[in-house]
Design a protein around this motif. Sequence first.
Motif, mmCIF file in Angstrom:
data_model
loop_
_atom_site.group_PDB
_atom_site.id
_atom_site.type_symbol
_atom_site.label_atom_id
_atom_site.label_comp_id
_atom_site.label_asym_id
_atom_site.label_seq_id
_atom_site.Cartn_x
_atom_site.Cartn_y
_atom_site.Cartn_z
ATOM 1 N N HIS A 54 0.784 -1.003 0.083
ATOM 2 C CA HIS A 54 0.156 -0.189 0.082
ATOM 3 C C HIS A 54 0.791 1.265 -0.059
ATOM 4 C CE1 HIS A 54 0.808 1.138 4.485
ATOM 5 N NE2 HIS A 54 0.713 -0.031 4.371
ATOM 6 N N GLY A 55 0.251 2.219 -0.225
ATOM 7 C CA GLY A 55 1.026 3.564 -0.111
ATOM 8 C C GLY A 55 1.288 4.334 0.957
ATOM 9 N N ALA A 56 1.723 5.287 1.194
ATOM 10 C CA ALA A 56 2.026 5.952 2.352
ATOM 11 C C ALA A 56 0.928 6.616 2.915
ATOM 12 C CB ALA A 56 3.223 7.178 2.201
ATOM 13 N N GLU A 57 -0.038 6.856 2.153
ATOM 14 C CA GLU A 57 -1.491 7.745 2.824
ATOM 15 C C GLU A 57 -2.596 6.724 2.944
ATOM 16 O OE1 GLU A 57 -1.528 10.784 3.353
ATOM 17 O OE2 GLU A 57 0.883 10.917 2.886
ATOM 18 N N ASP A 58 -2.241 5.321 2.417
ATOM 19 C CA ASP A 58 -3.742 4.548 2.496
ATOM 20 C C ASP A 58 -3.477 3.370 3.438
ATOM 21 O OD1 ASP A 58 -1.898 3.221 0.911
ATOM 22 O OD2 ASP A 58 -3.441 2.900 -0.646
ATOM 23 N N GLY A 59 -2.563 3.282 4.451
ATOM 24 C CA GLY A 59 -2.255 2.193 5.327
ATOM 25 C C GLY A 59 -3.413 1.949 6.107
ATOM 26 N N LEU A 60 -4.191 2.653 6.455
ATOM 27 C CA LEU A 60 -5.566 2.371 7.420
ATOM 28 C C LEU A 60 -6.665 1.950 6.516
ATOM 29 C CD1 LEU A 60 -6.787 2.628 10.126
ATOM 30 C CD2 LEU A 60 -7.575 4.897 9.604
ATOM 31 N N PHE A 61 -6.471 2.406 5.496
ATOM 32 C CA PHE A 61 -7.664 1.726 4.464
ATOM 33 C C PHE A 61 -7.203 0.312 4.102
ATOM 34 C CE2 PHE A 61 -9.132 0.970 -0.279
ATOM 35 C CZ PHE A 61 -10.364 1.400 0.046
ATOM 36 N N ALA A 62 -5.890 0.167 3.713
ATOM 37 C CA ALA A 62 -5.403 -1.171 3.557
ATOM 38 C C ALA A 62 -5.799 -2.188 4.763
ATOM 39 C CB ALA A 62 -4.035 -1.309 3.097
ATOM 40 N N HIS A 63 -5.481 -1.465 5.904
ATOM 41 C CA HIS A 63 -5.805 -2.552 7.155
ATOM 42 C C HIS A 63 -7.136 -2.737 7.440
ATOM 43 C CE1 HIS A 63 -6.227 -3.381 11.194
ATOM 44 N NE2 HIS A 63 -7.187 -2.659 11.307
ATOM 45 N N VAL A 64 -8.056 -1.870 6.980
ATOM 46 C CA VAL A 64 -9.470 -2.275 6.984
ATOM 47 C C VAL A 64 -9.843 -3.348 5.958
ATOM 48 C CG1 VAL A 64 -11.935 -1.234 6.582
ATOM 49 C CG2 VAL A 64 -10.142 -0.051 8.074
ATOM 50 N N LEU A 65 -9.398 -3.196 4.899
ATOM 51 C CA LEU A 65 -9.751 -4.083 3.798
ATOM 52 C C LEU A 65 -9.111 -5.469 4.071
ATOM 53 C CD1 LEU A 65 -9.132 -1.860 0.435
ATOM 54 C CD2 LEU A 65 -11.305 -2.569 1.534
ATOM 55 N N ASN A 66 -7.950 -5.451 4.844
ATOM 56 C CA ASN A 66 -7.548 -7.024 5.098
ATOM 57 C C ASN A 66 -8.124 -7.357 6.301
ATOM 58 O OD1 ASN A 66 -4.948 -7.674 3.725
ATOM 59 N ND2 ASN A 66 -4.594 -5.701 3.733
ATOM 60 N N LEU A 67 -8.810 -6.427 7.136
ATOM 61 C CA LEU A 67 -9.595 -6.972 8.231
ATOM 62 C C LEU A 67 -10.994 -7.463 7.954
ATOM 63 C CD1 LEU A 67 -10.288 -7.141 11.334
ATOM 64 C CD2 LEU A 67 -11.208 -4.779 10.995
ATOM 65 N N TYR A 68 -11.661 -6.968 6.837
ATOM 66 C CA TYR A 68 -12.568 -7.731 6.284
ATOM 67 C C TYR A 68 -12.337 -8.999 5.710
ATOM 68 C CZ TYR A 68 -14.847 -3.003 5.822
ATOM 69 O OH TYR A 68 -15.421 -1.771 6.214
ATOM 70 N N VAL A 69 -11.374 -9.193 4.829
ATOM 71 C CA VAL A 69 -10.759 -10.503 4.596
ATOM 72 C C VAL A 69 -10.655 -11.540 5.565
ATOM 73 C CG1 VAL A 69 -8.944 -11.612 3.269
ATOM 74 C CG2 VAL A 69 -9.794 -9.680 2.494
ATOM 75 N N LEU A 70 -9.986 -10.899 6.639
ATOM 76 C CA LEU A 70 -9.776 -12.016 8.079
ATOM 77 C C LEU A 70 -10.906 -12.439 8.492
ATOM 78 C CD1 LEU A 70 -7.486 -12.934 9.881
ATOM 79 C CD2 LEU A 70 -8.321 -10.904 11.341
ATOM 80 N N LEU A 71 -11.924 -11.396 8.686
ATOM 81 C CA LEU A 71 -13.146 -11.733 9.385
ATOM 82 C C LEU A 71 -13.787 -12.676 8.453
ATOM 83 C CD1 LEU A 71 -13.952 -8.147 10.562
ATOM 84 C CD2 LEU A 71 -13.287 -10.242 11.948
ATOM 85 N N ASP A 72 -14.007 -12.162 7.160
ATOM 86 C CA ASP A 72 -14.691 -13.463 6.276
ATOM 87 C C ASP A 72 -14.177 -14.849 6.489
ATOM 88 O OD1 ASP A 72 -16.286 -11.358 5.474
ATOM 89 O OD2 ASP A 72 -15.283 -11.000 3.514
ATOM 90 N N GLN A 73 -13.051 -14.743 6.455
ATOM 91 C CA GLN A 73 -12.314 -16.359 6.379
ATOM 92 C C GLN A 73 -12.808 -16.822 7.814
ATOM 93 O OE1 GLN A 73 -8.250 -16.287 5.328
ATOM 94 N NE2 GLN A 73 -8.236 -18.470 5.544
#
Length: 172
Positions: free
Chosen positions: A43-62
Amino acid sequence: NSSGRAFVLETVRSVLSETEATWLKWDFNIDPGRGCERTDHGHGAEDGLFAHVLNLYVLLDQLRSEFPNTIFENCSSGGLRWDLGIAAHFDLGFASDPDWPEHALTCRWASSLFFPPEQQLGWCNSEWRGDHPQQLLRKDRELQRSQVELLMAVSMLGGLGISQKLCDWLPA
């Protein structure tokens, strides 16, 4: 990053499997700011929190697919708020820890604009650690019955949770 997500997935998977838990509250009680600002792991320097949330969604779905009989509860800080995006990955949630009635009613009203009552959880005492003059519930028995009844009534506008050792409240 993917190795961090794999570590969290394996840790939570292990806890759920070993304990046979049927309820998991997701809460990490931090203010992550803008999140990770590194640029070397997807991810880029400005979108770390957004990347975190998207990965959290993947984790929770699994996790939800592997543990379909487990109730997954969101605490607003756990999903970085209680919004439509995070609600799609949790069974229920609550908007805020502080327990004073005006705050709880405001949060409940705002949540009701998006979520049905059965998806909203109210904790009568979340053992919030902040300092606010309206924070009523304490670990000791200093509250009047009417104050406890008010806190319970506010919490019962949806699902109710109590984070107290109720046996400590019984008369000696």
